[in-house]
Design a protein around this motif. Structure first.
Motif, PDB file in Angstrom:
ATOM      1  N   SER A   1      33.027  35.860  50.850  1.00  0.00           N
ATOM      2  CA  SER A   1      33.784  35.886  52.093  1.00  0.00           C
ATOM      3  C   SER A   1      35.206  35.452  51.811  1.00  0.00           C
ATOM      4  CB  SER A   1      33.151  34.946  53.123  1.00  0.00           C
ATOM      5  OG  SER A   1      33.327  33.593  52.728  1.00  0.00           O
ATOM      6  N   PRO A   2      36.166  35.913  52.615  1.00  0.00           N
ATOM      7  CA  PRO A   2      37.553  35.478  52.406  1.00  0.00           C
ATOM      8  C   PRO A   2      37.697  33.956  52.444  1.00  0.00           C
ATOM      9  CG  PRO A   2      37.495  37.361  53.881  1.00  0.00           C
ATOM     10  CD  PRO A   2      36.062  36.949  53.665  1.00  0.00           C
ATOM     11  N   LYS A   3      36.949  33.305  53.319  1.00  0.00           N
ATOM     12  CA  LYS A   3      37.048  31.844  53.415  1.00  0.00           C
ATOM     13  C   LYS A   3      36.615  31.181  52.116  1.00  0.00           C
ATOM     14  CE  LYS A   3      36.197  29.862  57.304  1.00  0.00           C
ATOM     15  NZ  LYS A   3      35.635  29.234  58.504  1.00  0.00           N
ATOM     16  N   HIS A   4      35.543  31.667  51.541  1.00  0.00           N
ATOM     17  CA  HIS A   4      35.046  31.106  50.284  1.00  0.00           C
ATOM     18  C   HIS A   4      36.074  31.290  49.171  1.00  0.00           C
ATOM     19  CE1 HIS A   4      32.195  30.102  47.102  1.00  0.00           C
ATOM     20  NE2 HIS A   4      32.504  31.228  46.503  1.00  0.00           N
ATOM     21  N   PHE A   5      36.697  32.462  49.112  1.00  0.00           N
ATOM     22  CA  PHE A   5      37.671  32.712  48.051  1.00  0.00           C
ATOM     23  C   PHE A   5      38.997  32.006  48.322  1.00  0.00           C
ATOM     24  CE2 PHE A   5      34.621  35.670  46.562  1.00  0.00           C
ATOM     25  CZ  PHE A   5      34.924  35.883  45.224  1.00  0.00           C
ATOM     26  N   ALA A   6      39.308  31.739  49.570  1.00  0.00           N
ATOM     27  CA  ALA A   6      40.495  30.936  49.872  1.00  0.00           C
ATOM     28  C   ALA A   6      40.335  29.533  49.292  1.00  0.00           C
ATOM     29  CB  ALA A   6      40.719  30.866  51.383  1.00  0.00           C
ATOM     30  N   ALA A   7      39.130  28.968  49.425  1.00  0.00           N
ATOM     31  CA  ALA A   7      38.857  27.657  48.822  1.00  0.00           C
ATOM     32  C   ALA A   7      38.949  27.747  47.300  1.00  0.00           C
ATOM     33  CB  ALA A   7      37.479  27.154  49.253  1.00  0.00           C
ATOM     34  N   GLN A   8      38.514  28.867  46.732  1.00  0.00           N
ATOM     35  CA  GLN A   8      38.608  29.037  45.278  1.00  0.00           C
ATOM     36  C   GLN A   8      40.054  29.081  44.798  1.00  0.00           C
ATOM     37  OE1 GLN A   8      36.436  32.150  43.395  1.00  0.00           O
ATOM     38  NE2 GLN A   8      34.445  31.237  43.802  1.00  0.00           N
ATOM     39  N   VAL A   9      40.936  29.639  45.616  1.00  0.00           N
ATOM     40  CA  VAL A   9      42.356  29.665  45.249  1.00  0.00           C
ATOM     41  C   VAL A   9      42.883  28.235  45.116  1.00  0.00           C
ATOM     42  CG1 VAL A   9      44.677  30.278  46.046  1.00  0.00           C
ATOM     43  CG2 VAL A   9      42.826  31.945  46.229  1.00  0.00           C
TER      44      VAL A   9
ATOM     45  N   SER B   1      41.012  36.921  45.140  1.00  0.00           N
ATOM     46  CA  SER B   1      40.550  36.762  43.760  1.00  0.00           C
ATOM     47  C   SER B   1      41.676  37.060  42.776  1.00  0.00           C
ATOM     48  CB  SER B   1      39.369  37.695  43.503  1.00  0.00           C
ATOM     49  OG  SER B   1      38.955  37.628  42.163  1.00  0.00           O
ATOM     50  N   CYS B   2      42.480  38.048  43.066  1.00  0.00           N
ATOM     51  CA  CYS B   2      43.613  38.407  42.213  1.00  0.00           C
ATOM     52  C   CYS B   2      44.618  37.255  42.160  1.00  0.00           C
ATOM     53  CB  CYS B   2      44.266  39.676  42.737  1.00  0.00           C
ATOM     54  SG  CYS B   2      45.679  40.231  41.769  1.00  0.00           S
ATOM     55  N   ILE B   3      44.881  36.632  43.299  1.00  0.00           N
ATOM     56  CA  ILE B   3      45.807  35.494  43.337  1.00  0.00           C
ATOM     57  C   ILE B   3      45.271  34.346  42.484  1.00  0.00           C
ATOM     58  CG2 ILE B   3      46.800  33.715  44.837  1.00  0.00           C
ATOM     59  CD1 ILE B   3      46.851  35.868  47.068  1.00  0.00           C
ATOM     60  N   ALA B   4      43.978  34.057  42.630  1.00  0.00           N
ATOM     61  CA  ALA B   4      43.377  32.977  41.837  1.00  0.00           C
ATOM     62  C   ALA B   4      43.476  33.279  40.343  1.00  0.00           C
ATOM     63  CB  ALA B   4      41.922  32.776  42.256  1.00  0.00           C
ATOM     64  N   PHE B   5      43.229  34.523  39.971  1.00  0.00           N
ATOM     65  CA  PHE B   5      43.298  34.922  38.566  1.00  0.00           C
ATOM     66  C   PHE B   5      44.721  34.747  38.021  1.00  0.00           C
ATOM     67  CE2 PHE B   5      41.173  38.319  35.629  1.00  0.00           C
ATOM     68  CZ  PHE B   5      41.371  37.483  34.549  1.00  0.00           C
ATOM     69  N   LEU B   6      45.711  35.134  38.815  1.00  0.00           N
ATOM     70  CA  LEU B   6      47.105  34.985  38.408  1.00  0.00           C
ATOM     71  C   LEU B   6      47.468  33.515  38.209  1.00  0.00           C
ATOM     72  CD1 LEU B   6      49.113  37.599  40.505  1.00  0.00           C
ATOM     73  CD2 LEU B   6      49.164  37.332  38.036  1.00  0.00           C
ATOM     74  N   ILE B   7      46.992  32.669  39.114  1.00  0.00           N
ATOM     75  CA  ILE B   7      47.273  31.230  39.003  1.00  0.00           C
ATOM     76  C   ILE B   7      46.642  30.686  37.728  1.00  0.00           C
ATOM     77  CG2 ILE B   7      46.802  28.968  40.024  1.00  0.00           C
ATOM     78  CD1 ILE B   7      46.968  30.396  42.785  1.00  0.00           C
ATOM     79  N   ARG B   8      45.430  31.131  37.430  1.00  0.00           N
ATOM     80  CA  ARG B   8      44.741  30.644  36.241  1.00  0.00           C
ATOM     81  C   ARG B   8      45.485  31.030  34.971  1.00  0.00           C
ATOM     82  NH1 ARG B   8      40.271  32.582  33.253  1.00  0.00           N
ATOM     83  NH2 ARG B   8      39.825  34.249  34.731  1.00  0.00           N
ATOM     84  N   LEU B   9      46.044  32.241  34.948  1.00  0.00           N
ATOM     85  CA  LEU B   9      46.697  32.722  33.737  1.00  0.00           C
ATOM     86  C   LEU B   9      48.172  32.360  33.660  1.00  0.00           C
ATOM     87  CD1 LEU B   9      45.204  36.329  33.432  1.00  0.00           C
ATOM     88  CD2 LEU B   9      44.486  34.282  32.226  1.00  0.00           C
ATOM     89  N   LYS B  10      48.844  32.321  34.808  1.00  0.00           N
ATOM     90  CA  LYS B  10      50.296  32.159  34.811  1.00  0.00           C
ATOM     91  C   LYS B  10      50.743  31.162  35.879  1.00  0.00           C
ATOM     92  CE  LYS B  10      51.732  34.752  31.470  1.00  0.00           C
ATOM     93  NZ  LYS B  10      52.577  34.195  30.387  1.00  0.00           N
ATOM     94  N   SER B  11      50.143  29.983  35.868  1.00  0.00           N
ATOM     95  CA  SER B  11      50.475  28.984  36.890  1.00  0.00           C
ATOM     96  C   SER B  11      51.940  28.549  36.798  1.00  0.00           C
ATOM     97  CB  SER B  11      49.563  27.769  36.757  1.00  0.00           C
ATOM     98  OG  SER B  11      49.688  27.176  35.474  1.00  0.00           O
ATOM     99  N   LYS B  12      52.470  28.467  35.577  1.00  0.00           N
ATOM    100  CA  LYS B  12      53.870  28.041  35.432  1.00  0.00           C
ATOM    101  C   LYS B  12      54.807  29.062  36.079  1.00  0.00           C
ATOM    102  CE  LYS B  12      52.645  25.969  31.003  1.00  0.00           C
ATOM    103  NZ  LYS B  12      52.736  26.154  29.538  1.00  0.00           N
ATOM    104  N   THR B  13      54.527  30.334  35.878  1.00  0.00           N
ATOM    105  CA  THR B  13      55.359  31.378  36.473  1.00  0.00           C
ATOM    106  C   THR B  13      55.261  31.345  37.989  1.00  0.00           C
ATOM    107  OG1 THR B  13      54.934  32.741  34.523  1.00  0.00           O
ATOM    108  CG2 THR B  13      55.870  33.843  36.433  1.00  0.00           C
ATOM    109  N   VAL B  14      54.062  31.130  38.498  1.00  0.00           N
ATOM    110  CA  VAL B  14      53.869  31.031  39.951  1.00  0.00           C
ATOM    111  C   VAL B  14      54.710  29.894  40.521  1.00  0.00           C
ATOM    112  CG1 VAL B  14      52.176  30.463  41.740  1.00  0.00           C
ATOM    113  CG2 VAL B  14      51.579  32.080  39.939  1.00  0.00           C
TER     114      VAL B  14
END
Length: 856
Positions: free
Chosen positions: A260-268, A204-217
């Motif tokens: 579940s981790p699988k569900h959040f992996a898809a969310q990433v 979830s933290c990774i997804a949040f970072l991508i949402r806010l700072k995708s260019k930096t990623v």
């Protein structure tokens, strides 16, 4: 023991220290909420309670030698700060310095835990003076979390909330450490020995970072490491003897929303699709997807299909224009897979494609409908979770077929009516009722032969008051509303009064907000067919609607006739959820439209609402909210025209907001911060946001004299024209030339518009001419419209360009196949003739049309 001078006299030796600490925590959780506000108020420095807190703070550094004492002190501190963080602001620097020491005490995980909880509570109140100190703690924080994971995974999961709070409150604190945070979260996500809760927090933290700072990623080359970790999580098989929740016997669509981790992996991956340029994402994502799809492991094949499914929304244009045929072929093949897990994933992917890739996906009707009908023929034998996905795919696909549904209508309705009559499973009946609504949207009057048995089944469901019928009744009301709007007035009118009575009976008998919502929708639908039948029930209907407005279920907003100023609080009083914010802005647009009939009240409201719109465009973090704001602002400009721009500086402010969006400088675009962004590639939803902003330019052009707007237009035009370059996407090119055409069209009706259009012609003409030669139908269509609008707006001022334009149109007409382009070409010629007849050789033009068979 601590004396009043802050000196440790001796260490208190507590029996069963762990139990004592837990007991203290429970007691503080009871006491602090009850007394915290009174104990820690404006006079906190003068209270004995606060003297004790200061004493504890003064001795915490020394107490690090005594783990239990430091744990109790930090526990007390965390509970007090969580209860009311703001009064501690004068001591934040002292606290942060203390935390820097505590986070290095790696042998005292409990102290680190309470330290991180306190830090989490403080974050939202941290000021600029604490930023650097806070930033310096991040590396220590990551190391502390690694040790806390080894000691107590439950505490570590709670402590990881600190990253969410940092990102939500002040993301600039973590920007220098994004790579470290991502690598830490990937390490946690990949470790299958850790709890699901902990791994979910990391993903979830990774997804949040991508949402806010995708260019930096992207710039820090973190995309590939993320994908290399996420794919194994997404493709992992469940433990022996178990299934993924969505594949279980009693699974349904709601079961997919699990932690579940699988569900959040898809969310990433879903978040990547929404926030990254498709070209960059697909370059690294598709090789991994293809490996999964070719695997002999069914769960890896499922992962490949799930990946394709979640890409459909965020990368819709890219898939439609470049990959649709191949991706659909892969999905169709999966529907024949020998493993039901894979077939279910294929159905979900097809449903996603049908929802997000219209209208192109409907062109594959002949290939897809037989496959879907094959699934419908075995409704009672398959697992309900599998059938739910089949209905999801079928509904989304059918709803957009229009008249092409007719050959399949007998088979479809036979299947649905059989499910309504014979199925014992209420979920299956609910799915069939929902599907009938989708069929009605496509078939409309062609559904009339099947209407009697459908309506009898629906009435039966709506008169059954058992609790287990609630979901089915809600869906029955929705479908009844669709039928009222689509089946035809003559067919539905005789039943209108009975349907209204059924709705009223349900709202009187059952207190359920979802049921009431659907009942209101039914009343609305009936009012378009047979308004007279509502008259006897208006008192009852308005009474229950007013009661709903006063209800505490959901978001409630009150607006009185005499109170304009309280509307200022309309947005800010709402729950801070993305959709609530978005739709509150759209509601304000509707209110302003109503008040446009009352000029004085409207001006007062505009003076409050438009500054709120502009503030949200600049500072709101949620992209969808900003889209809603821009849509609402465009609606206000369209309804109010020049009235919306009377306030001094308002035109400048709105133009500046549009310019900021087009330059990607707003908060929701990850702009105005640490780095410039000149990359033309962007996420499709970012492009959509810019389209909402661009739609405001023609509205401004039509609202004020051309001379007033031209200085702002001169600054905005280059930002629009840059998107017409051949290297830009089809969507960008279409948007660019379409917006230019709309601007020129607006200049036709305003003072000074002709002179302004004449001045712009030399800049715009090359762009529009290049667009007429584009390979994409939509771009050509918009460019032809733009040339016609230029001729209409500028008239004789572009007479020297008429021969070139006529030659261009003649060449286009000789080979164009798209009827929309031909239609706009004819309209453009008409505009040229009306604006400057002397420049058009009518005999030659009419002769050319006659030779091509356009008129007799």
């Amino acid at each position: 023991v601590v004396n009043r001078d802050g000196e440790i006299m001796e260490r208190a030796v507590l029996p069963r220290e762990e139990e004592q600490l837990r007991l203290a925590e429970v007691q503080l959780e009871v006491v602090i909420p009850l007394d915290g506000c009174s104990l820690i108020g404006q006079n906190m420095h003068r209270s004995k309670y606060f003297e004790y807190i200061l004493c504890i703070l003064g001795t915490l550094r020394q107490s690090l030698k005594y783990p239990c004492l430091s744990q109790v002190g930090l526990l007390l501190l965390s509970k007090v700060v969580e209860s009311n963080p703001e009064p501690f602001k004068p001591h934040y620097r002292q606290l942060l310095q203390l935390f820097g020491t505590v986070l290095q005490d790696l042998d005292n995980p409990t102290a680190m835990y309470y330290c991180i909880l306190t830090l989490t509570a403080m974050t939202a109140y941290t000021g600029t003076e604490e930023m650097n100190l806070m930033r310096s703690l991040i590396p220590r924080l990551i190391i502390a979390l690694k040790h806390l994971i080894k000691a107590d995974q439950g505490q570590a999961s709670d402590a990881m909330e600190v990253f969410d709070e940092l990102m939500e409150s002040e993301v600039s604190i973590i920007v220098p450490h994004i790579a470290e945070i991502v690598h830490f979260c990937l390490e946690v996500s990949a470790d299958t020995t850790l709890t699901d809760s902990l791994r979910v927090k990391a993903l979830s933290c990774i997804a949040f970072l991508i949402r806010l700072k995708s260019k930096t990623v992207l710039k820090q080359k973190l995309l590939n490491p993320i994908l290399q970790t996420v794919f194994p999580v997404l493709s992992a098989a469940p433990p022996p003897g178990e299934e993924d929740p969505e594949d279980e016997e009693n699974g349904d669509e709601g079961d997919t929303d699990n932690e579940s981790p699988k569900h959040f992996a898809a969310q990433v991956i879903d978040t990547m699709a929404l926030h990254m340029p498709p070209e960059k994402l697909f370059q690294q994502l598709m090789p991994l997807t293809q490996v999964c799809l070719a695997s002999e492991n069914p769960y890896e094949r499922k992962a490949g299909l799930m990946c394709m499914a979640v890409l459909a929304e965020g990368c819709a244009d890219h898939i439609r224009t470049k990959l649709l045929s191949s991706m659909l072929q892969t999905v169709c093949q999966s529907l024949s897979d020998n493993n039901q897990v894979v077939r279910s994933a294929g159905l979900f992917a097809l449903g996603q494609f049908s929802e997000h890739l219209q209208p192109e996906v409907s062109k594959y009707c002949a290939e897809l409908m037989p496959l879907l009908l094959g699934y419908m023929s075995a409704l009672n034998q398959a697992k309900i979770g599998h059938i739910t996905k089949a209905f999801y795919a079928l509904e989304n696909f059918m709803e957009n077929l229009g008249s092409e549904i007719e050959p399949y209508l007998p088979t479809l309705m036979e299947t649905m009516l059989s499910a309504l009559s014979n199925a014992e499973n209420l979920k299956l009946k609910e799915l069939a009722v929902s599907a009938i609504g989708a069929i009605a949207n496509a078939a409309k009057e062609k559904l009339v032969p099947y209407f009697p048995p459908v309506i009898e089944s629906l009435k039966g469901f709506l008169t059954d008051t058992r609790d287990e019928m609630r979901a089915l009744q809600t869906q029955a009301l929705d479908t009844l509303s669709v039928l009222a709007r689509t089946i035809g007035k003559d067919v539905f009118s005789p039943l209108a009064a009975e349907c209204v009575q059924l709705g009223l009976n349900l709202t009187n008998a059952i207190d359920d907000p979802d049921l009431r919502r659907c009942t209101y929708s039914l009343f609305s639908a009936v009012s378009t067919v047979s308004p007279d039948c509502l008259s006897p029930h208006l008192t009852a209907i308005t009474t229950i609607m007013l009661l709903s407005l006063k209800s505490t279920e959901g978001v409630t907003v009150s607006l009185t006739d005499t109170a304009i100023t309280p509307i200022h609080t309309l947005f800010y009083s709402l729950t801070p959820l993305r959709n609530c914010k978005k739709y509150s802005f759209l509601s304000l647009k509707k209110i302003i439209f109503i008040l446009s009939f009352f000029p004085s009240a409207m001006q007062k409201l505009l003076g409050v609402v438009l500054p709120s719109f502009l503030e949200a465009v600049r500072g709101e973090r949620e992209r969808q909210v900003v889209m809603g704001v821009l849509e609402a602002m465009n609606g206000v400009l369209k309804a109010c025209q020049g009235e919306a721009l009377q306030s001094p500086g308002r035109l400048q402010e709105i133009s500046q907001a549009i310019r900021d969006v087009l330059k990607k400088r707003t908060v929701c675009q990850d702009g105005g911060g640490d780095e410039a962004d000149d990359d033309e590639q962007q996420a499709e939803y970012d492009a959509m946001l810019q389209e909402f902003a661009g739609e405001g330019i023609p509205l401004l052009a039509s609202a004020v004299p051309a001379d007033t707007f031209q200085p702002h237009l001169n600054e905005l035009l280059p930002l629009i024209m840059n998107k017409a370059k051949s290297s830009c996407t089809v969507a960008d090119r279409s948007f660019s030339v379409g917006t230019l055409g709309e601007i020129l069209q607006s200049l036709v009706s305003v003072s000074g518009g002709r002179a302004c259009a004449g001045k712009l012609s030399n800049r715009l003409l090359p762009v529009l001419v290049a667009g007429v030669r584009d390979s994409d139908n939509e771009v050509r269509n918009n460019s032809v419209f733009g040339l016609g609008a230029l001729a209409q707006a500028a008239g004789p001022l572009v007479a020297q360009d008429y021969p070139m334009m006529l030659s261009l149109f003649s060449n286009l007409l000789s080979k164009e196949q798209d009827r929309r382009v031909i239609d706009n070409l004819c309209a453009a010629l008409c505009r040229m003739i009306m604006s400057h007849m002397e420049g058009v050789p009518l005999e030659q033009v009419l002769s050319a049309f006659s030779c091509m068979g356009f008129y007799a």
